[in-house]
Write a protein that holds these residues in place. Sequence first.
Motif, PDB file in Angstrom:
ATOM      1  N   ALA A 155       6.921   8.525   6.290  1.00  0.00           N
ATOM      2  CA  ALA A 155       6.828   8.770   4.851  1.00  0.00           C
ATOM      3  C   ALA A 155       5.633   9.640   4.476  1.00  0.00           C
ATOM      4  O   ALA A 155       5.698  10.390   3.518  1.00  0.00           O
ATOM      5  CB  ALA A 155       6.743   7.447   4.105  1.00  0.00           C
ATOM      6  N   THR A 156       4.565   9.516   5.236  1.00  0.00           N
ATOM      7  CA  THR A 156       3.336  10.198   4.813  1.00  0.00           C
ATOM      8  C   THR A 156       2.561  10.761   5.995  1.00  0.00           C
ATOM      9  O   THR A 156       2.723  10.354   7.121  1.00  0.00           O
ATOM     10  CB  THR A 156       2.396   9.216   4.085  1.00  0.00           C
ATOM     11  N   SER A 157       1.706  11.683   5.679  1.00  0.00           N
ATOM     12  CA  SER A 157       0.658  12.095   6.606  1.00  0.00           C
ATOM     13  C   SER A 157      -0.564  12.369   5.743  1.00  0.00           C
ATOM     14  O   SER A 157      -0.499  13.153   4.805  1.00  0.00           O
ATOM     15  CB  SER A 157       1.063  13.326   7.407  1.00  0.00           C
ATOM     16  N   LEU A 158      -1.646  11.673   6.006  1.00  0.00           N
ATOM     17  CA  LEU A 158      -2.835  11.763   5.150  1.00  0.00           C
ATOM     18  C   LEU A 158      -3.459  13.146   5.209  1.00  0.00           C
ATOM     19  O   LEU A 158      -3.507  13.777   6.246  1.00  0.00           O
ATOM     20  CB  LEU A 158      -3.867  10.724   5.588  1.00  0.00           C
ATOM     21  N   ARG A 159      -3.942  13.564   4.063  1.00  0.00           N
ATOM     22  CA  ARG A 159      -4.590  14.867   3.978  1.00  0.00           C
ATOM     23  C   ARG A 159      -5.624  14.825   2.868  1.00  0.00           C
ATOM     24  O   ARG A 159      -5.296  14.490   1.739  1.00  0.00           O
ATOM     25  CB  ARG A 159      -3.547  15.932   3.676  1.00  0.00           C
ATOM     26  N   CYS A 176       6.886   2.662  -4.463  1.00  0.00           N
ATOM     27  CA  CYS A 176       7.795   1.787  -3.738  1.00  0.00           C
ATOM     28  C   CYS A 176       7.369   1.658  -2.272  1.00  0.00           C
ATOM     29  O   CYS A 176       7.409   0.558  -1.702  1.00  0.00           O
ATOM     30  CB  CYS A 176       9.216   2.331  -3.846  1.00  0.00           C
ATOM     31  N   SER A 177       6.945   2.744  -1.670  1.00  0.00           N
ATOM     32  CA  SER A 177       6.510   2.716  -0.270  1.00  0.00           C
ATOM     33  C   SER A 177       5.321   1.787  -0.067  1.00  0.00           C
ATOM     34  O   SER A 177       5.244   1.065   0.920  1.00  0.00           O
ATOM     35  CB  SER A 177       6.130   4.115   0.204  1.00  0.00           C
ATOM     36  N   HIS A 178       4.383   1.816  -1.022  1.00  0.00           N
ATOM     37  CA  HIS A 178       3.213   0.943  -0.909  1.00  0.00           C
ATOM     38  C   HIS A 178       3.615  -0.523  -1.067  1.00  0.00           C
ATOM     39  O   HIS A 178       3.068  -1.400  -0.385  1.00  0.00           O
ATOM     40  CB  HIS A 178       2.154   1.335  -1.943  1.00  0.00           C
ATOM     41  N   PHE A 179       4.562  -0.821  -1.943  1.00  0.00           N
ATOM     42  CA  PHE A 179       5.049  -2.206  -2.095  1.00  0.00           C
ATOM     43  C   PHE A 179       5.717  -2.684  -0.812  1.00  0.00           C
ATOM     44  O   PHE A 179       5.506  -3.821  -0.376  1.00  0.00           O
ATOM     45  CB  PHE A 179       6.024  -2.327  -3.275  1.00  0.00           C
ATOM     46  N   LEU A 199       5.469  -5.946   4.143  1.00  0.00           N
ATOM     47  CA  LEU A 199       5.475  -5.995   5.607  1.00  0.00           C
ATOM     48  C   LEU A 199       4.125  -6.440   6.157  1.00  0.00           C
ATOM     49  O   LEU A 199       4.056  -7.131   7.181  1.00  0.00           O
ATOM     50  CB  LEU A 199       5.870  -4.638   6.190  1.00  0.00           C
ATOM     51  N   HIS A 200       3.038  -6.088   5.475  1.00  0.00           N
ATOM     52  CA  HIS A 200       1.709  -6.538   5.881  1.00  0.00           C
ATOM     53  C   HIS A 200       1.598  -8.059   5.753  1.00  0.00           C
ATOM     54  O   HIS A 200       1.037  -8.725   6.631  1.00  0.00           O
ATOM     55  CB  HIS A 200       0.634  -5.853   5.042  1.00  0.00           C
TER      56      HIS A 200
END
Length: 182
Positions: free
Chosen positions: A87-91, A122-125, A130-131
């Motif tokens: 979903a992501t790649s930090l930048r 939604c991805s963070h939720f 899952l955490h």
Amino acid sequence: MEHDHSGHMHHAMASEAAPAHHHHEDGDGCSSMHAMVFHAGVCQEILFSGWMTTTALELFGSAVAIFLAGILYEGLKYYREALHARATSLRGDSQVNITKNECGANGACGGPALVKYSMMSCSHFVQTLLHVVQSTASYLLMLVFMTYNVWLCVALILGLAVGYFCFGWRKNSVVDVTEHCQ
């Protein structure tokens, strides 16, 4: 007529000075001592009062369940990392690149779109949920190990090893910053 109570007093003081072990016997004839030593006994209470083994077959079944739980735990850790990587790649500071194909199946692509990743997304939720599942599983597996039953400990270690073998080679990082019981 005087009675000498010193013998009774000595016995009471000696039992108070002895280390406290919670000892009880249940209806199945299993005696459980909750001492912090490794043992290979068949009679074992595992996590909940309703999960009690009294035969070798019950202990074996519990060991298989714990072995599978270890594999699933490693799979969950990989799945969380894979979801995040996909979903992501930090930048930079708080900007995240999320790759989206905005051109459809036939058109020419303009590249990935830069999208702000927010705390309310939604991805963070999903990652938070899952955490919570991973944290709970981690502590429950730690408590299984703390039964000090050699067979359950070996089953857990083997399950974690097989899980890592199956999923670990796909991980992006060797250091697991999400591990709770290191």
